[in-house]
Design an enzyme around this catalytic site. Structure first.
Site, mmCIF file in Angstrom:
data_model
loop_
_atom_site.group_PDB
_atom_site.id
_atom_site.type_symbol
_atom_site.label_atom_id
_atom_site.label_comp_id
_atom_site.label_asym_id
_atom_site.label_seq_id
_atom_site.Cartn_x
_atom_site.Cartn_y
_atom_site.Cartn_z
ATOM 1 N N ASP A 6 0.917 -1.225 0.194
ATOM 2 C CA ASP A 6 0.132 0.178 -0.017
ATOM 3 C C ASP A 6 1.003 1.316 0.105
ATOM 4 O O ASP A 6 2.111 0.831 0.312
ATOM 5 C CB ASP A 6 -0.942 0.081 1.103
ATOM 6 N N SER A 7 0.218 2.565 -0.157
ATOM 7 C CA SER A 7 0.943 3.696 -0.115
ATOM 8 C C SER A 7 1.611 3.853 1.453
ATOM 9 O O SER A 7 2.712 4.493 1.625
ATOM 10 C CB SER A 7 0.181 4.845 -0.467
ATOM 11 N N CYS A 69 -4.502 -1.567 -1.756
ATOM 12 C CA CYS A 69 -4.758 -0.171 -2.041
ATOM 13 C C CYS A 69 -5.824 0.167 -3.080
ATOM 14 O O CYS A 69 -5.373 -0.443 -4.454
ATOM 15 C CB CYS A 69 -3.518 0.445 -2.114
ATOM 16 N N GLU A 148 -2.072 8.130 8.352
ATOM 17 C CA GLU A 148 -0.585 8.009 8.409
ATOM 18 C C GLU A 148 0.007 8.756 9.621
ATOM 19 O O GLU A 148 0.911 8.139 10.125
ATOM 20 C CB GLU A 148 -0.054 8.592 7.031
ATOM 21 N N CYS A 180 -10.908 3.120 0.258
ATOM 22 C CA CYS A 180 -9.823 3.295 0.630
ATOM 23 C C CYS A 180 -9.173 2.517 1.861
ATOM 24 O O CYS A 180 -10.008 2.843 2.806
ATOM 25 C CB CYS A 180 -9.514 4.868 0.952
ATOM 26 N N HIS A 182 -7.070 2.878 4.099
ATOM 27 C CA HIS A 182 -6.644 3.659 5.216
ATOM 28 C C HIS A 182 -7.920 3.819 6.148
ATOM 29 O O HIS A 182 -7.910 3.848 7.470
ATOM 30 C CB HIS A 182 -6.044 5.095 4.977
HETATM 31 N N1 DGL Z 1 -4.691 3.304 1.002
HETATM 32 C C1 DGL Z 1 -4.947 3.735 -0.328
HETATM 33 C C2 DGL Z 1 -6.277 3.306 -0.937
HETATM 34 O O1 DGL Z 1 -6.946 2.108 -0.426
HETATM 35 C C3 DGL Z 1 -4.523 4.953 -0.615
HETATM 36 C C4 DGL Z 1 -4.339 6.257 0.380
HETATM 37 C C5 DGL Z 1 -3.429 7.253 -0.254
HETATM 38 O O2 DGL Z 1 -2.307 7.053 -0.246
HETATM 39 O O3 DGL Z 1 -3.901 8.278 -0.849
HETATM 40 O O4 DGL Z 1 -6.810 4.154 -1.829
#
Ligand code: DGL
Length: 264
Positions: A6-7, A69, A148, A180, A182
């Site tokens: 993931d990011s 992600c 984050e 997302c 996150h």
């Molecule tokens: N966790 C990621 C997603 O599912 C991306 C969040 C990000 O880096 O903007 O989209």
């Protein structure tokens, strides 16, 4: 070994679900923390990062890759599959189908990054799986960054979430799709805002089950987990308690104590 990336921290919500269904598999998790967030970057940049991370994971011996992600999936899952035709790649897409099936009001909303929100892939998912259901797409800039920074209780985030979600609830939305990874970590806040009016829809468990179907012999490893990051790798492990990933943390610790080393 199964590679998951993931990011940043968001994909740890998917890793936790994976570990539940594949307890004996070996996982390596890669967080692209030097480049987080992805959600406001250009598609081309995300594609380059995804291809570089995919190559790194394959070079490390991963035989299956989970793109944990949504943003990376919409921007680059096809390119990643094309680059590694022999390796199964599981992507994460917003749970439009389960949300549309479960909705009583026939009104659902997707909370997502800007890239995912405006993607053709999301539009296609909606066309294919939400027939007869009204779908509201709500981009949520900044939310992934709050996660984050582990600012899960930040009053500014809570106010922004309320300002975005309450109008959706007022329109009769009864399912809020977490588009997302996150946002899984914002579930307590989002559930409180939604109250009795809407339920959250998270696909982490479905992604884990799909990975289990494709895992084959990769399901039978030594149950090792490795955490890596392109910047500040030590922060990943340190973040686990705050993200309520006690199970994952306990597992990393117990493996370390077992003299069965886990590089974390
Ligand atoms: N966790 C990621 C997603 O599912 C991306 C969040 C990000 O880096 O903007 O989209």
């Amino acid at each position: 070994m199964i590679g998951v990336f993931d990011s940043g921290l968001g994909g740890l919500s998917v890793l936790a679900a994976l570990v539940e269904v594949l307890p004996r598999a070996d996982f390596t998790y890669y967080a692209d923390t030097a480049h987080v967030p992805y959600g406001n970057k250009e598609d081309g940049f995300i594609q380059r990062r995804v291809l570089a991370i995919g190559k790194e994971l394959v070079d490390q011996g991963c035989g299956l890759i989970v793109v944990a992600c949504n943003t990376a999936t919409v921007a680059a899952v096809q390119a990643l599959r094309a680059a590694h035709p022999g390796i199964p790649v599981v992507g994460v897409e917003p749970g439009i189908k389960p949300a549309a099936q479960a909705s009583q009001s026939r009104r659902i909303a997707v909370l997502a990054t800007e890239i995912t929100a405006r993607s053709e892939r999301l539009a296609k998912l909606i066309r294919e799986h939400a027939d007869g259901t009204e779908v509201f797409i709500e981009p949520c800039p900044g939310w992934a960054t709050h996660v984050e920074m582990l600012q899960l209780d930040d009053p500014k985030l809570a106010a922004d979430a309320r300002a975005r979600i309450e109008p959706l609830l007022d329109k009769g939305v009864d399912r809020l799709v977490l588009g997302c990874t996150h946002y899984s970590f914002l579930s307590p806040l989002l559930t409180e805002i939604a109250g009795q009016r809407a339920e959250l829809v998270d696909v982490a468990e479905a992604v884990a089950r799909q990975t289990q179907r494709l895992a084959g012999s990769l399901a039978q490893g030594r149950g090792r987990i490795r955490l890596q990051a392109s910047a500040h790798p030590e922060r990943l492990r340190a973040a686990l308690p705050r993200l309520r990933l006690g199970t994952l943390e306990a597992r990393l610790q117990s493996r370390a104590e077992d003299d069965d080393p886990v590089a974390a």
